[in-house]
Scaffold this motif. Structure first.
Motif, short mmCIF file in Angstrom:
data_model
loop_
_atom_site.label_atom_id
_atom_site.label_comp_id
_atom_site.label_asym_id
_atom_site.label_seq_id
_atom_site.Cartn_x
_atom_site.Cartn_y
_atom_site.Cartn_z
N TRP A 1 3.09 -10.70 -5.68
CA TRP A 1 3.86 -9.73 -4.91
C TRP A 1 5.34 -10.05 -5.02
N GLU B 1 9.80 -9.69 -0.31
CA GLU B 1 10.50 -8.68 0.47
C GLU B 1 10.58 -9.13 1.91
N HIS C 1 2.25 -0.30 5.03
CA HIS C 1 2.17 -0.15 3.59
C HIS C 1 1.79 -1.46 2.94
N CYS C 2 0.90 -1.37 1.93
CA CYS C 2 0.47 -2.56 1.20
C CYS C 2 1.31 -2.73 -0.07
N ARG C 3 1.42 -1.66 -0.90
CA ARG C 3 2.18 -1.65 -2.15
C ARG C 3 1.84 -2.88 -3.01
N ASN D 1 -5.01 4.34 -1.24
CA ASN D 1 -3.89 3.62 -1.85
C ASN D 1 -3.73 2.21 -1.29
N ASP E 1 -2.98 1.42 1.93
CA ASP E 1 -2.22 1.37 3.17
C ASP E 1 -3.17 1.42 4.36
N CYS F 1 -2.21 -7.86 3.92
CA CYS F 1 -2.87 -7.10 2.85
C CYS F 1 -3.18 -8.07 1.70
N LYS G 1 -0.11 -10.52 0.58
CA LYS G 1 1.20 -10.01 1.02
C LYS G 1 1.60 -10.78 2.27
#
Length: 1188
Positions: free
Chosen positions: A142, A145, A161-163, A194, A196, A213, A226
């Protein structure tokens, strides 16, 4: 006509041969054949088109092929030749085209990314593999962030959000906490496609700092994480100044308390969207909505129905899943999110495209020189794919020319092929979504016929079944097949045979005469070959006695028979199944030769039992059902409802009926107040009824139970219901069976049946007893007594009627007014005797007696009847008196006459009459004397025959034991009996009554006579007595005997013989005397002649008798009643009284015409029984002759 199953003849007719060769190549039928035949290469194994490899392991790219001769292999990479010899990290497996790229010894997987293709080649052509794209798996980390905490109001929606990083293949996403526990999901909180995490509305319990996540990459077996996400949910009621200081004015101060909200879609956004999916894939459509309350999702397809059996709902119906989609699944799908405040919807337009897929893939062709054939390659897709051909891996446009080949779009047509026409052709069908590549070879062979079926193969089939005789063959051109039966048989033709294209001969219905040797002949232009096979026909296996349906009670024994008949050369095996499965492993199941026995059957033995008989050729089966029945299980869940003072409703649930329908239910009750532990019958209802309204009595503590009944029996009682105590009340009924009967002449005993406990209706049960004299103007006399069943009134007149009543009462009052009954005070003995007693003699054994009734007042009780006492005073033919024994006849009711049966003829009797009541008998009337008339006599007491001479016999007899009158004469009848026991003429003689002997003269010598003898009175003849005797031999014989007897030698011999016989007789007498005595006990008549009846007067028993029967009789004891004394006296037993004994309560009646109408009681007088048969004693003459 011969039946032939052919593929239609055309230029494609040789596809038939192709089918045979494909079968032979795929399943080697003959290894020698496969070694000899040439075959172009065929790809048998290859790696997938999109091949993602683990970058940490060696890369293996598969390519396997077969062919004759074995093919060689080469590779291209990204469209150019890949020289594996120049790369030390790359090797090819021996005898294989599989590449191994060594990554673990320093190689890098990324360096070998690309598109690879394998070619397998031999002298007959080249086959190519698919384009294999090699890509190493990727599992990146990852990106770092900075995640800000999420502050959200209660009831608002939230998306975390996972992203995840882009990996190859894409990772699997899931959410967990710091403890590696999956976060719970629901209709309110769920994960989207997705990855999330969606909250339709947040709640205070959603507050936490470890929403994490995770992404799992399966190829590399790694999981990436994450950074944790923090969520803080604030309730408007808990806001304080500290929270307000940390939040902006717009976030808080303008906020309002939590309110419900209409649904809003979080994903997808807007009102419409599109989705493209490929045919055969799984279609996933998603709708997630926000709102409070949490919205519910519903899916529909506009203008159609969701496909049945392929539609599934996941993620709390937020995801619509349709598997194996096709073009027909294209259309508009609408998801509708709804809560109590409204709804929102989204329409997804789905288009189903298709990568190429086969309609007709090209198939291998095996042709003979000069034959024609075609290769067809047809595919479909969306958009429609383009078709291109290659020959031996080279586009056909630039491949070497072949005059026998012509390309026509998706078809290649071959005409008059030669061996050089052999090649491998590739068909490529492609569109923007993918491609298909298929190899199909054309193999041109010239081979003589070969038969692959083993020689002399034996076939065994069951009669009336199809017989299939194989003749697997190979040849190019395709051989013609013919069948013959026997060594010199003609070719087989006709409707009774079916000839299959693969050479097999089918006899649809094989009979016994179908057995024998069959010859298969295969020929083509290159040669001919034949093979013999043998056919045997067996008798079918049959079950001649099948198992039958059984209904067995639980714990009984069940037995099923399965008797079979089979061919003697086949060995059958019999297997029993239960519900099509093996029998339970239970020792209760006993399998015999032709039966199955189940001991102590239980409910689990219910089912279908099948007898399966298998041989190597056939199988038959027969089934039967076993139903295990038993008494029903007890009802349960008893419930009392509708409680009233005098009724209640009882309901229950029936137990298992155990395969026998319940016919009725029995309801019982217990009164815990009066009779605890005792259950009484209440009522019963039909088996279809499970509720009943019951009548109740006051002052009873009820419990109920229910018993189910079926044909097998009763169930165990149910568990008792709850108790129900009814209120007290005054009695509803009075005692039953009230009676008044005096036990003494001056009292009245009043009795009744007390009420049962539940009939008392309350505490303090007592009885009010009332009485008064009937027909007298008296007041009622009453007394209240405790709970008893009797009260005695003293000082009453003798046998006076009373009115009586008994009334129940308790602490709450009296029962209804009772009914009155009539009773009587005590009885006393009758006061007077019946008068005017008269006797009318009807015949010698029956008389009728009359009397006047006594006044009822003098009876002093209930008149029960009259008793007649009568007895015999003496016989008129013999003035001597005998023991007096009185007999009694009882006549019930108010009768004034009766019949006296069983009297003795010619006798004097006395009688008297007495009245009878419940207390006893009254005084007797004066004795009345009457005489009976004469009757016929009994048989003479004996008949004795003595002094036999040449022509005469002497007869002596005794007078009858019971003359029953004055004897008038005797009658003698006799007749001769010859050697065959035939009777001669009968002679009759009358003899005066005062005679006791008679000499019969003028008889035939040495002749047996039978005599019949009886006595007569004026009334008639009595019963007869019989005897037999023999006259002696003629005088000449006697003279010869005398002459011999005068000889001295004869006299000496006779003396010696006589002495020997005397000794033997003494010995026999001693031996017989030990067991030859027999007592005969009789009651003698007072005037019996002691000479006729030699009995001991002191004890009435016979003396000892000795048998003088001949040795020929083996000293057998005489039968009872037929013993004959040595003096040839025939003695008859005296008869018993003709009237049987009658005890009290035994009634026998005569009508006025003389039939018995009264009771007879008294002891019978035992007298000698009459008889008219005698045992034959040996003739003394014959006895003497036996010694001569």
């Amino acid at each position: 006509m011969m039946k032939k199953m052919n593929i239609p003849t055309s230029k494609t007719s040789l596809v038939l041969f192709l089918c045979q060769i494909i079968s032979a190549l795929d399943v080697p039928l003959d290894s020698k054949l496969l070694e000899e035949l040439s075959q172009p290469p065929t790809i048998t194994q290859q790696s997938p088109k999109d091949y993602i490899v683990d970058p940490r392991e060696n890369i293996v790219i598969q390519c396997e092929a077969k062919g004759k001769p074995p093919p060689s292999f080469s590779w291209t990479r990204n469209g150019t030749h890949f020289d594996i010899d120049k790369d030390s990290q790359v090797t090819m497996k021996p005898n294989s085209g599989t590449l191994v790229i060594n990554i673990m010894n320093g190689g890098k997987a990324e360096a070998y990314e690309g598109v690879y293709q394998c070619t397998a080649r031999n002298e007959r052509g080249a086959a190519v593999s698919n384009n294999i794209m090699i890509r190493p798996s990727r599992s990146p980390l990852w990106t770092k962030e900075k995640l800000e905490p999420n502050h959200v109001r209660e009831g608002d929606s939230l998306v975390l959000h996972c992203r995840p990083p882009v990996g190859l293949p894409p990772p699997i996403i899931f959410w967990m906490d710091n403890a590696f526990q999956r976060l719970p999901q629901s209709e309110r909180v769920s994960q989207g496609l997705n990855g999330d995490l969606y909250f339709s509305n947040v709640q205070p319990e959603d507050t936490r700092e470890d929403y994490i996540c995770y992404a799992r990459f399966n190829h590399t077996q790694t999981i990436q994480q994450k950074q944790p996400i923090s969520v803080k949910v604030y309730s408007m009621d808990s806001l304080n100044d500290t929270i307000a200081a940390n939040l902006s004015d717009t976030d808080i101060y303008g906020a309002k308390p939590v309110t419900e909200r209409q649904p809003v879609l979080l994903t997808p956004t807007g009102s419409t969207s599109t989705k493209v999916e490929l045919r055969g894939n799984v279609l996933l459509l998603e709708c997630i909505a926000a709102g409070l309350p949490t919205p519910v999702i519903r899916w529909i397809k506009e203008g159609g129905e969701l496909p049945a059996n392929r539609t599934f709902f996941e993620n709390f119906k937020k995801t619509l899943k349709i598997i194996d989609v096709s073009e027909a699944d294209s259309g508009n799908y609408k998801c509708i999110a709804r809560n109590t405040l409204g709804s929102v919807y989204h329409v997804i337009s789905v288009t189903v495209k298709a990568a190429p897929y086969w309609i007709t893939a090209p198939r291998n062709l095996v042709l003979s020189p000069g034959e024609d054939g075609t290769l067809i390659c047809r595919a479909n897709g969306n958009p429609k794919p383009s078709i291109s051909w290659l020959a031996n891996g080279v586009p056909i446009a630039i491949a070497p020319e072949d005059p026998s080949r012509k390309v026509d779009g998706d078809t290649i047509i071959f005409s008059h092929v030669q061996e050089r026409s052999s090649a491998v052709y590739q068909c490529n069908a492609s569109n923007e979504y993918g491609y298909l590549l298929a190899n199909a070879f054309v193999n041109v062979l010239a081979e003589p016929p070969r038969i692959l079926t083993p020689a002399n193969k034996l076939y065994q089939v069951i009669a009336d079944s199809p017989a299939l005789l194989d003749c697997a063959y190979f040849g190019s051109p395709k051989p013609e097949i013919e069948w013959f039966k026997g060594v010199k048989g003609s070719i087989l033709r006709g409707n009774e045979y079916v000839f299959h294209d693969n050479g097999t001969l089918e006899i649809p219905v094989a009979q016994k005469n179908s057995a024998g040797t069959y010859t298969c002949v295969a020929r083509n232009e290159l040669g001919k070959i034949q093979n013999e096979v043998h056919l045997e026909i067996k008798d079918p296996t049959m079950i001649i006695k099948q198992p039958e349906y059984k209904v067995i009670q639980r714990y009984g024994h069940a037995s099923f028979e399965c008797i079979i008949k089979h061919d003697s050369t086949l060995l059958p095996t019999v297997t029993w199944l239960k519900d099509n499965e093996e029998l339970p492993d239970d020792e209760r199941f006993l399998v015999g030769k032709d039966n199955l026995t189940i001991m102590n059957v239980t409910d689990k033995d219910d089912g279908t039992y099948t007898c399966v008989v298998n041989t190597t050729l056939d199988s038959v089966s027969a089934s039967a059902v076993l139903t295990v029945v038993a008494r029903p299980n007890p009802p349960f869940d008893l419930e009392l409802t509708g409680q009233l003072e005098r009724s209640i409703t009882l309901s229950w649930i029936p137990g298992d009926e155990n395969n026998s329908p319940i016919t009725n239910f029995i309801i019982e009750y217990e009164d815990a107040l009066h009779e605890p532990g005792v259950w009484h019958y209440q009522t019963e209802v039909p088996g279809t009824q499970t509720t009943v309204k019951l009548k109740l009595s006051p002052y009873v503590n009820y419990s109920f139970r229910v018993i189910a009944v079926n044909k097998i029996g009763r169930s165990q009682p149910s568990e008792p219901s709850d108790q129900y105590l009814t209120k007290s009340a005054s009695p509803d009924e009075n005692p039953a069976n009230v009676q008044g009967i005096g036990s003494e002449p001056d009292n009245l005993v009043i009795t009744w049946e007390p009420l049962k406990g539940f009939q008392s209706n309350g505490p303090g049960l007592q009885y009010k007893v009332s009485w008064r004299q009937k027909d007298v103007d008296d007041e009622w006399t009453s007394v209240i007594v405790a709970n008893v069943s009797k009260y005695i009134v003293s000082g009453t007149p003798t046998f006076v009627p009373y009115e009586i009543k008994v009334q129940a009462l308790n602490d709450l009052g009296y029962a209804p007014e009772p009914s009155e009954v009539i009773g009587h005070s005590g009885e006393d003995l009758p006061m007077v005797a019946p008068g005017n007693v008269q006797v009318h003699v009807i015949n010698s054994t029956l008389a009728k007696v009359h009397w006047d009734p006594v006044p009822l007042k003098t009876v002093r009780g209930h008149l029960q009847g009259y008793k007649v006492y009568y007895w015999k005073v003496q016989s008129l033919s013999r003035r001597s008196r005998r023991h007096v024994e009185k007999k009694i006849l009882t006549f019930r009711g108010n009768k004034t006459f009766g019949m006296l049966p069983g009297l003795e003829p010619y006798s004097s009797y006395k009688l008297n009459v007495r009245v009878v009541n419940g207390k006893g008998e009254g005084p007797a009337s004066p004795d009345k004397v009457f005489n009976t008339p004469e009757g016929v006599p009994s048989s003479p007491s004996f008949l004795k025959i003595t002094n036999p001479t040449l022509d005469s016999l002497t007869l002596e007899w005794g007078s009858p034991t019971h003359p029953n009158g004055v004897l008038t004469s005797y009658t003698l009848k006799f007749q001769p009996i010859n050697n065959t026991h035939e009777l001669g003429p009968l002679v009759e003689i009358r003899i005066p009554a005062n005679e006791s002997s008679l000499i019969l003269k003028n008889l035939n010598y040495s002749t047996r006579y039978k005599f019949y003898f009886n006595a007569q009175t004026s009334v008639g003849s009595g019963s007869q007595i019989t005897e037999e005797a023999v006259t002696i031999m003629d005088e000449a014989m006697a003279s010869r005997q005398v002459d011999i007897a005068t000889q001295g030698w004869f006299i000496g011999l006779m003396c010696a013989v006589a002495l020997l016989i005397l000794i033997l007789l003494i010995v026999c007498f001693i031996r017989r005397n030990k067991g030859g005595k027999y007592p005969v006990k009789e009651k003698e008549d007072a005037h019996a002649d002691p000479e006729i009846q030699p009995m001991k007067e002191d004890d009435g028993t016979f003396g000892e008798y000795r048998s003088l029967e001949s040795d020929a009789e083996d000293h057998k004891p005489l039968k009872k009643g037929s013993r004959t004394p040595s003096d040839r006296t025939v003695k008859k037993e005296d008869s018993d009284d003709s009237l049987v004994d009658y005890g009290e309560g035994v009634n026998g009646q005569f009508n006025e015409d003389g039939s018995f109408i009264g009771q007879y009681s008294g002891k019978k007088e035992k007298e000698p029984a009459e008889g008219n048969e005698s045992s034959e004693a040996p003739s003394p003459v014959n006895a003497m002759n036996s010694f001569v």
